[in-house]
Design a protein around this motif. Structure first.
Motif, PDB file in Angstrom:
ATOM      1  N   GLY A  77       0.808  -1.207   0.000  1.00  0.00           N
ATOM      2  CA  GLY A  77       0.000   0.000   0.000  1.00  0.00           C
ATOM      3  C   GLY A  77       0.842   1.258   0.000  1.00  0.00           C
ATOM      4  O   GLY A  77       2.017   1.238  -0.365  1.00  0.00           O
ATOM      5  N   ASP A  78       0.210   2.336   0.447  1.00  0.00           N
ATOM      6  CA  ASP A  78       0.796   3.675   0.417  1.00  0.00           C
ATOM      7  C   ASP A  78       1.370   3.992   1.793  1.00  0.00           C
ATOM      8  O   ASP A  78       0.632   4.086   2.782  1.00  0.00           O
ATOM      9  CB  ASP A  78      -0.331   4.661   0.051  1.00  0.00           C
ATOM     10  N   ILE A  79       2.674   4.186   1.858  1.00  0.00           N
ATOM     11  CA  ILE A  79       3.365   4.380   3.144  1.00  0.00           C
ATOM     12  C   ILE A  79       2.907   5.655   3.856  1.00  0.00           C
ATOM     13  O   ILE A  79       2.995   5.748   5.075  1.00  0.00           O
ATOM     14  CB  ILE A  79       4.904   4.362   2.917  1.00  0.00           C
ATOM     15  N   GLY A 138      10.504  14.864  -5.162  1.00  0.00           N
ATOM     16  CA  GLY A 138      10.627  14.357  -6.533  1.00  0.00           C
ATOM     17  C   GLY A 138       9.388  13.573  -6.874  1.00  0.00           C
ATOM     18  O   GLY A 138       8.285  13.931  -6.472  1.00  0.00           O
ATOM     19  N   GLY A 139       9.577  12.454  -7.586  1.00  0.00           N
ATOM     20  CA  GLY A 139       8.440  11.606  -7.936  1.00  0.00           C
ATOM     21  C   GLY A 139       8.318  10.466  -6.938  1.00  0.00           C
ATOM     22  O   GLY A 139       8.863  10.526  -5.835  1.00  0.00           O
ATOM     23  N   GLY A 140       7.627   9.424  -7.314  1.00  0.00           N
ATOM     24  CA  GLY A 140       7.531   8.201  -6.517  1.00  0.00           C
ATOM     25  C   GLY A 140       7.123   8.451  -5.077  1.00  0.00           C
ATOM     26  O   GLY A 140       6.300   9.317  -4.780  1.00  0.00           O
ATOM     27  N   VAL A 141       7.728   7.688  -4.186  1.00  0.00           N
ATOM     28  CA  VAL A 141       7.347   7.778  -2.782  1.00  0.00           C
ATOM     29  C   VAL A 141       7.745   9.140  -2.197  1.00  0.00           C
ATOM     30  O   VAL A 141       7.041   9.690  -1.346  1.00  0.00           O
ATOM     31  CB  VAL A 141       7.940   6.575  -1.992  1.00  0.00           C
ATOM     32  N   ASP A 142       8.837   9.700  -2.677  1.00  0.00           N
ATOM     33  CA  ASP A 142       9.288  11.027  -2.226  1.00  0.00           C
ATOM     34  C   ASP A 142       8.211  12.083  -2.521  1.00  0.00           C
ATOM     35  O   ASP A 142       7.851  12.891  -1.650  1.00  0.00           O
ATOM     36  CB  ASP A 142      10.595  11.353  -2.977  1.00  0.00           C
ATOM     37  N   PHE A 173       9.497   1.041   6.054  1.00  0.00           N
ATOM     38  CA  PHE A 173      10.410   1.272   4.924  1.00  0.00           C
ATOM     39  C   PHE A 173       9.704   1.035   3.598  1.00  0.00           C
ATOM     40  O   PHE A 173       9.047   0.001   3.416  1.00  0.00           O
ATOM     41  CB  PHE A 173      11.570   0.277   4.960  1.00  0.00           C
ATOM     42  N   PRO A 174       9.902   1.910   2.617  1.00  0.00           N
ATOM     43  CA  PRO A 174       9.506   1.579   1.245  1.00  0.00           C
ATOM     44  C   PRO A 174      10.622   0.743   0.620  1.00  0.00           C
ATOM     45  O   PRO A 174      11.653   0.498   1.267  1.00  0.00           O
ATOM     46  CB  PRO A 174       9.424   2.953   0.574  1.00  0.00           C
ATOM     47  N   ASN A 175      10.448   0.335  -0.601  1.00  0.00           N
ATOM     48  CA  ASN A 175      11.465  -0.488  -1.274  1.00  0.00           C
ATOM     49  C   ASN A 175      12.466   0.455  -1.970  1.00  0.00           C
ATOM     50  O   ASN A 175      12.392   0.691  -3.179  1.00  0.00           O
ATOM     51  CB  ASN A 175      10.803  -1.445  -2.259  1.00  0.00           C
ATOM     52  N   SER A 215      15.225   2.547  -3.736  1.00  0.00           N
ATOM     53  CA  SER A 215      16.000   2.423  -4.990  1.00  0.00           C
ATOM     54  C   SER A 215      15.356   1.554  -6.072  1.00  0.00           C
ATOM     55  O   SER A 215      15.900   1.458  -7.167  1.00  0.00           O
ATOM     56  CB  SER A 215      17.436   1.901  -4.751  1.00  0.00           C
ATOM     57  N   THR A 216      14.224   0.908  -5.764  1.00  0.00           N
ATOM     58  CA  THR A 216      13.678  -0.030  -6.755  1.00  0.00           C
ATOM     59  C   THR A 216      12.705   0.613  -7.743  1.00  0.00           C
ATOM     60  O   THR A 216      12.107  -0.072  -8.564  1.00  0.00           O
ATOM     61  CB  THR A 216      12.966  -1.232  -6.089  1.00  0.00           C
ATOM     62  N   GLY A 217      12.565   1.945  -7.665  1.00  0.00           N
ATOM     63  CA  GLY A 217      11.728   2.654  -8.625  1.00  0.00           C
ATOM     64  C   GLY A 217      12.601   3.294  -9.690  1.00  0.00           C
ATOM     65  O   GLY A 217      13.290   2.591 -10.438  1.00  0.00           O
ATOM     66  N   VAL A 218      12.612   4.617  -9.747  1.00  0.00           N
ATOM     67  CA  VAL A 218      13.386   5.294 -10.815  1.00  0.00           C
ATOM     68  C   VAL A 218      14.887   5.047 -10.708  1.00  0.00           C
ATOM     69  O   VAL A 218      15.592   5.155 -11.709  1.00  0.00           O
ATOM     70  CB  VAL A 218      13.112   6.817 -10.904  1.00  0.00           C
ATOM     71  N   TYR A 219      15.380   4.684  -9.527  1.00  0.00           N
ATOM     72  CA  TYR A 219      16.823   4.424  -9.403  1.00  0.00           C
ATOM     73  C   TYR A 219      17.236   3.052  -9.944  1.00  0.00           C
ATOM     74  O   TYR A 219      18.430   2.754 -10.046  1.00  0.00           O
ATOM     75  CB  TYR A 219      17.304   4.629  -7.962  1.00  0.00           C
ATOM     76  N   PHE A 242       7.856  -3.475   6.229  1.00  0.00           N
ATOM     77  CA  PHE A 242       8.229  -3.285   4.826  1.00  0.00           C
ATOM     78  C   PHE A 242       6.949  -2.987   4.059  1.00  0.00           C
ATOM     79  O   PHE A 242       5.997  -3.773   4.107  1.00  0.00           O
ATOM     80  CB  PHE A 242       8.879  -4.547   4.259  1.00  0.00           C
ATOM     81  N   VAL A 243       6.945  -1.856   3.360  1.00  0.00           N
ATOM     82  CA  VAL A 243       5.750  -1.458   2.619  1.00  0.00           C
ATOM     83  C   VAL A 243       6.043  -1.524   1.121  1.00  0.00           C
ATOM     84  O   VAL A 243       6.915  -0.811   0.620  1.00  0.00           O
ATOM     85  CB  VAL A 243       5.328  -0.017   2.985  1.00  0.00           C
ATOM     86  N   SER A 244       5.323  -2.403   0.445  1.00  0.00           N
ATOM     87  CA  SER A 244       5.486  -2.514  -1.004  1.00  0.00           C
ATOM     88  C   SER A 244       4.292  -1.883  -1.694  1.00  0.00           C
ATOM     89  O   SER A 244       3.146  -2.150  -1.337  1.00  0.00           O
ATOM     90  CB  SER A 244       5.601  -3.978  -1.421  1.00  0.00           C
ATOM     91  N   PHE A 245       4.605  -1.053  -2.639  1.00  0.00           N
ATOM     92  CA  PHE A 245       3.556  -0.355  -3.380  1.00  0.00           C
ATOM     93  C   PHE A 245       3.114  -1.206  -4.565  1.00  0.00           C
ATOM     94  O   PHE A 245       1.952  -1.243  -4.923  1.00  0.00           O
ATOM     95  CB  PHE A 245       4.140   0.968  -3.861  1.00  0.00           C
ATOM     96  N   ASP A 246       4.080  -1.882  -5.160  1.00  0.00           N
ATOM     97  CA  ASP A 246       3.764  -2.679  -6.357  1.00  0.00           C
ATOM     98  C   ASP A 246       3.728  -4.159  -6.010  1.00  0.00           C
ATOM     99  O   ASP A 246       4.374  -4.621  -5.066  1.00  0.00           O
ATOM    100  CB  ASP A 246       4.784  -2.392  -7.471  1.00  0.00           C
ATOM    101  N   GLU A 247       2.979  -4.881  -6.810  1.00  0.00           N
ATOM    102  CA  GLU A 247       2.743  -6.301  -6.548  1.00  0.00           C
ATOM    103  C   GLU A 247       4.030  -7.128  -6.620  1.00  0.00           C
ATOM    104  O   GLU A 247       4.251  -8.033  -5.828  1.00  0.00           O
ATOM    105  CB  GLU A 247       1.729  -6.815  -7.577  1.00  0.00           C
ATOM    106  N   GLU A 248       4.883  -6.769  -7.572  1.00  0.00           N
ATOM    107  CA  GLU A 248       6.111  -7.549  -7.749  1.00  0.00           C
ATOM    108  C   GLU A 248       6.965  -7.514  -6.477  1.00  0.00           C
ATOM    109  O   GLU A 248       7.452  -8.541  -6.005  1.00  0.00           O
ATOM    110  CB  GLU A 248       6.897  -6.997  -8.947  1.00  0.00           C
ATOM    111  N   ASN A 249       7.162  -6.318  -5.923  1.00  0.00           N
ATOM    112  CA  ASN A 249       7.937  -6.208  -4.692  1.00  0.00           C
ATOM    113  C   ASN A 249       7.251  -6.936  -3.542  1.00  0.00           C
ATOM    114  O   ASN A 249       7.901  -7.631  -2.757  1.00  0.00           O
ATOM    115  CB  ASN A 249       8.136  -4.732  -4.320  1.00  0.00           C
ATOM    116  N   TYR A 250       5.941  -6.769  -3.453  1.00  0.00           N
ATOM    117  CA  TYR A 250       5.207  -7.431  -2.367  1.00  0.00           C
ATOM    118  C   TYR A 250       5.413  -8.946  -2.423  1.00  0.00           C
ATOM    119  O   TYR A 250       5.728  -9.584  -1.425  1.00  0.00           O
ATOM    120  CB  TYR A 250       3.716  -7.086  -2.440  1.00  0.00           C
TER     121      TYR A 250
END
Ligand code: AR6
Length: 174
Positions: free
Chosen positions: A10-12, A31-35, A118-120, A122-126, A156-164
């Motif tokens: 979900g949304d942290i 910036g974008g993403g979780v930030d 924690f979000p995941n 570096s696993t987005g735009v980085y 651990f909070v995953s926004f996307d299914e793959e990370n979850y």
């Protein structure tokens, strides 16, 4: 799974915990993403405190962490850490990513924080490969919790299914 470690999707920014961690950039400018989500939902207090840190020390180095209050967010604090940009793995990315988790947990402990999400990082735009990132994150958190009894909950909070799904698989193995 360690009884102090939880996983959610979900949304942290909605979490009512002592601290959420932000996957920030070196200048702490949002910036974008979780930030982006954290700065939008938290409002002025977060950007003003980030600006003060920027004036004092230039921002936050990759692998390090700084702390602000949570503004309008339900959490008390935001710990801003800067993950590495993935360059193929030979530029010290793994050590830097591990350091993000470790620095954030040390800062949390210093502020008497009992629950941290924690979000995941570096696993987005980085672009850090998700499975490698998840393994490093889980190992660092476990290592820290083994030597520390002050932190009671790490989520651990995953926004996307793959990370979850990756975290679920790795944590269920324990
Ligand atoms: N709650 C939880 N996780 C989220 C949310 C959310 N609301 N939104 C996205 N994610 P990213 P990075 C996940 O790109 O790779 C920014 O512009 C997302 O699915 O936010 O560390 C900063 O300013 C992904 O798994 O961060 C930096 O310049 C994870 O958060 C740069 O992006 C991280 O993705 C940092 O890149």
């Amino acid at each position: 799974m360690s009884d102090k470690i939880e996983l959610m999707r979900g949304d942290i920014t909605t979490l009512n915990v002592d601290a959420i961690v932000n996957a920030a950039n070196n200048r702490l400018i949002g910036g974008g993403g979780v930030d982006g989500a954290i700065h939008r939902a938290g409002g002025e207090q977060i950007s003003q405190e980030c600006a003060a840190i920027r004036r004092e020390s230039g921002g936050c180095k990759t692998g390090e962490a700084v702390i602000t209050r949570g503004g309008f967010l339900p959490c008390k604090y935001v710990i801003h850490t800067v993950g590495p940009v993935w360059h193929g793995g030979s530029k010290g990315e793994e050590a830097l990513l591990r350091s993000c988790y470790n620095s954030s947990l040390h800062l949390a402990k210093d502020h008497n924080i009992k629950s941290i999400a924690f979000p995941n990082i570096s696993t987005g735009v980085y672009g850090y490969p998700k499975e490698e990132a998840a393994k490093a994150a889980i190992e660092e958190v476990k290592r820290f919790l083994q030597g520390d009894t002050s932190i009671e909950r790490v989520i651990f909070v995953s926004f996307d299914e793959e990370n979850y799904d990756l975290y679920k698989k790795l944590l269920d193995k324990e």
